[in-house]
Enzyme design. Structure first.
Site: not given
Length: 328
Positions: A200, A220, A224, A226-227, A246, A260
């Site tokens: 996913l 997973g 963080d 975003n890094r 999703l 999320l």
């Protein structure tokens, strides 16, 4: 955390040291988010301290009332009242024991016919110690929520080794969790079921319409993200796995990215397994503050009291679930 309190309003006065010590290179938006988080944490600390004092006072009040009540009774009445309280306590303990046994039965049954969901813990080398601790708390919440479900999933922790394993082992009751704990990767542990593995990831082009009971869905375990944009998609592609995401965009708009937390993804999956309704699952799990103006009908400005209350409610709900997992 250093907070300067002026006129009893510590949450509104973040020290200049904190403001000026923000990591260099942060954008104005990132700095703004960090300040909002600092203010929230300050308010949370104040509220926690206040609740601790109130709880202590309440305990002392109840103890005084109990002692005064006993003192006003005759020896016979006092013995009878004490025995009644012991009986009530025994009934509560028996009820909790029965509920615990039912939860164990559901989780054991899920090992045979529940939806298999994996939390991939092979990213620990990319996270700081604080981030690993945050992920451990999310995993604990995942187990607690799953344990309370009427139809729980069968959870797997794969790649569980090193610092991650050490942190998990410190959790109260972790050795009793009814869950698959694997030091190996999911590829090794489930090599005979590779064709059923579905990673996913928000970067996938495949939108899930339903959950296939024959598939094994992978979440997973990364804080963080975003890094590390696209890291789960890249991993799945390199391993030749199916991917899916999703259908969040079909039902609501997010105020930021569709990334999320691990526990939010798992809770959405569990809600869907229970209701078979994606929309209801998203709205029950995704906090209002993560949805944009189009869904809330209200402008998204500075963090207000409602935002803080929502965070506090969410934090309280997690604490209750975590305590339940600790007592499993």
């Amino acid at each position: 955390m250093e907070i300067i309190e002026e006129n009893g309003e510590g949450s509104e006065n973040i020290s200049e040291v904190q403001v000026n010590s923000q990591p260099s290179g942060l954008s104005k938006t990132a700095q703004k988010k960090r300040l909002k988080q600092l203010r929230y944490e300050a308010r949370k600390a104040e509220k926690k301290a206040k609740m601790k004092v109130e709880k202590k006072r309440e305990g002392e009040r109840k103890r005084r009332e109990w002692e005064e009540k006993l003192a006003s009774l005759s020896e016979e009445e006092r013995s009878k009242l004490i025995e009644e309280r012991k009986g009530q306590r025994k009934e509560r303990m028996e009820k909790r024991s029965e509920e615990r046994e039912h939860k164990i039965q559901r989780l054991t049954k899920a090992k045979e016919n529940g939806q298999n969901i994996i939390i991939d813990l092979e990213f620990s080398h990319l996270m700081s110690r604080a981030e690993i601790q945050s992920l451990v708390q999310q995993i604990m919440y995942c187990y607690a929520v799953n344990r309370k479900c009427p139809s729980p999933a069968h959870l797997w922790l794969t790649g569980c080794k090193g610092d991650m394993e050490s942190q998990l082992q410190r959790l109260p009751g972790f050795d009793k969790w009814i869950i698959e704990k694997e030091n190996r990767s999911y590829i090794e542990a489930l090599e005979d079921h590779k064709e059923n593995l579905v990673y996913l990831t928000a970067d996938s082009d495949t939108v899930l319409d339903d959950l296939d009971p024959n598939k094994i869905y992978i979440v997973g375990g990364l804080v963080d993200r975003n890094r590390w944009k696209g890291i789960t998609m890249k991993k799945a592609q390199e391993q030749g796995l199916q991917t899916g995401k999703l259908p969040i965009g079909n039902y609501l708009k997010m105020s930021s990215s569709q990334v999320l937390t691990v526990n939010q993804v798992l809770e959405i999956l569990l809600k869907f397994l229970e209701t078979r309704d994606w929309e209801a699952s998203f709205f029950q799990v995704i906090p209002q503050r993560k949805r944009c103006e189009a869904d809330s009908g209200e402008p998204q400005g500075e963090e207000d009291e409602e935002d803080c209350q929502e965070k506090d409610n969410e934090s309280g709900r997690k604490k209750q679930c975590i305590e339940a997992a600790s007592n499993s």
